[in-house]
Design a protein around this motif. Structure first.
Motif, short mmCIF file in Angstrom:
data_model
loop_
_atom_site.label_atom_id
_atom_site.label_comp_id
_atom_site.label_asym_id
_atom_site.label_seq_id
_atom_site.Cartn_x
_atom_site.Cartn_y
_atom_site.Cartn_z
N UNK A 43 0.84 -1.20 0.00
CA UNK A 43 0.00 0.00 0.00
C UNK A 43 0.88 1.25 0.00
N UNK A 44 0.34 2.36 -0.51
CA UNK A 44 1.14 3.60 -0.57
C UNK A 44 1.69 4.03 0.79
N UNK A 45 0.93 3.80 1.88
CA UNK A 45 1.41 4.26 3.19
C UNK A 45 2.62 3.47 3.69
N UNK A 46 2.96 2.36 3.01
CA UNK A 46 4.15 1.61 3.40
C UNK A 46 5.41 2.45 3.18
N UNK A 47 5.31 3.47 2.33
CA UNK A 47 6.47 4.32 2.04
C UNK A 47 6.62 5.46 3.03
N UNK A 91 7.42 7.45 6.48
CA UNK A 91 8.31 7.28 7.63
C UNK A 91 7.45 7.05 8.87
N UNK A 92 8.11 6.70 9.97
CA UNK A 92 7.35 6.43 11.19
C UNK A 92 6.61 7.68 11.68
N UNK A 93 7.28 8.83 11.63
CA UNK A 93 6.63 10.08 12.04
C UNK A 93 5.47 10.42 11.12
N UNK A 94 5.66 10.21 9.83
CA UNK A 94 4.60 10.51 8.87
C UNK A 94 3.39 9.61 9.12
N UNK A 95 3.66 8.34 9.40
CA UNK A 95 2.55 7.42 9.68
C UNK A 95 1.84 7.81 10.97
N UNK A 96 2.62 8.17 11.99
CA UNK A 96 2.01 8.63 13.24
C UNK A 96 1.11 9.83 12.98
N UNK A 133 3.08 20.14 10.77
CA UNK A 133 2.49 20.59 9.51
C UNK A 133 3.30 20.10 8.32
N UNK A 134 4.63 20.08 8.49
CA UNK A 134 5.50 19.57 7.42
C UNK A 134 5.23 18.08 7.19
N UNK A 135 5.10 17.33 8.29
CA UNK A 135 4.79 15.90 8.15
C UNK A 135 3.46 15.70 7.43
N UNK A 136 2.48 16.52 7.80
CA UNK A 136 1.16 16.43 7.16
C UNK A 136 1.26 16.66 5.66
N UNK A 137 2.04 17.67 5.28
CA UNK A 137 2.21 17.97 3.86
C UNK A 137 2.88 16.80 3.13
N UNK A 177 1.38 14.55 0.05
CA UNK A 177 2.09 14.42 -1.22
C UNK A 177 2.34 12.96 -1.57
N UNK A 178 2.78 12.18 -0.60
CA UNK A 178 3.11 10.78 -0.87
C UNK A 178 1.87 9.95 -1.19
N UNK A 179 0.75 10.30 -0.54
CA UNK A 179 -0.47 9.53 -0.76
C UNK A 179 -1.36 10.14 -1.84
N UNK A 180 -1.01 11.36 -2.28
CA UNK A 180 -1.81 12.01 -3.31
C UNK A 180 -3.20 12.38 -2.82
#
Length: 209
Positions: free
Chosen positions: A144-148, A150-155, A181-185, A189-192
């Motif tokens: 799945x796209x979320x596999x890409x 990072x741990x912080x991004x997933x959190x 906010x940067x992680x959210x962005x 972007x990664x998940x579109x």
């Protein structure tokens, strides 16, 4: 005797795990921590063969704790005990260095069996997780796209999808709101995905919450 340390930010959960393990005569809980800072100090003074580790904690989450242990060449074996669904988190945890993954909602006997298995230096995986591992090897392109992420991004994704505000997430993760906010962005972007609502829908459809 297997020496076990518990790391979970919920005292009630720690008590439940401790009471469960107390039924095993060959397992002894030698310490408890509510987060990484406390755990780090505890491991300097307390014998620990197996660390029973939660994934979702304020500050450093379980995956980041495993990274820190790996970087310090810690001999402690990690068994993740989480409420998160195994189909989304178990393989990620095993790749991060965990020796096993069990659910907090699982059978207490399974927790004892998993602790013993991990203490022996072997990995503990359920039949479900074993099948997912086999599938990930034979069909890696289907991740799945979320596999890409990072741990912080997933959190960040999970917390936004759970309805938390950025300011609350920042406080819980001990980060600045700007950093969150940067992680959210990056997640978007990664998940579109264009909005928080879309993130929530994605998280629900992929059983992340």
């Amino acid at each position: 005797m297997i020496h076990v340390v518990l790391c979970d930010d919920h005292a009630v959960v720690r008590r439940g795990i401790r009471d469960t393990l107390s039924e095993a005569v060959d397992i002894k809980v030698t310490g408890e921590a509510g987060g990484y800072a406390e755990l780090r100090e505890l491991l300097r003074s307390t014998p620990c063969d197996v660390l029973l580790l939660d994934l979702s904690m304020p500050g450093r989450g379980g995956l980041e704790v495993m990274t820190a242990l790996n970087e310090s060449d810690s001999p402690v074996k990690v068994l993740v005990v989480s409420m998160f669904p195994a189909d989304q988190y178990a393989i990620r945890c095993l790749r991060a260095g965990a020796k096993g993954y069990v659910s907090k909602a699982g059978d207490p006997d399974e927790l004892i069996a998993a602790t013993r298995t991990v203490a022996q230096g072997r990995k503990y995986v359920t039949a479900e997780v074993a099948q997912m591992l086999a599938d990930s090897v034979s069909r890696p392109s289907l991740e799945a796209p979320h596999a890409a992420l990072s741990e912080r991004e997933l959190q960040t994704l999970v917390k936004i999808a759970s309805g938390q505000r950025l300011s609350d997430i920042a406080e819980e993760l001990m980060l600045s709101p700007k950093t969150v906010s940067v992680y959210r962005t990056r997640v978007m972007e990664k998940l579109g995905l264009p909005t928080n609502a879309a993130l929530t829908v994605y998280a629900i459809r992929n059983n992340l919450i």
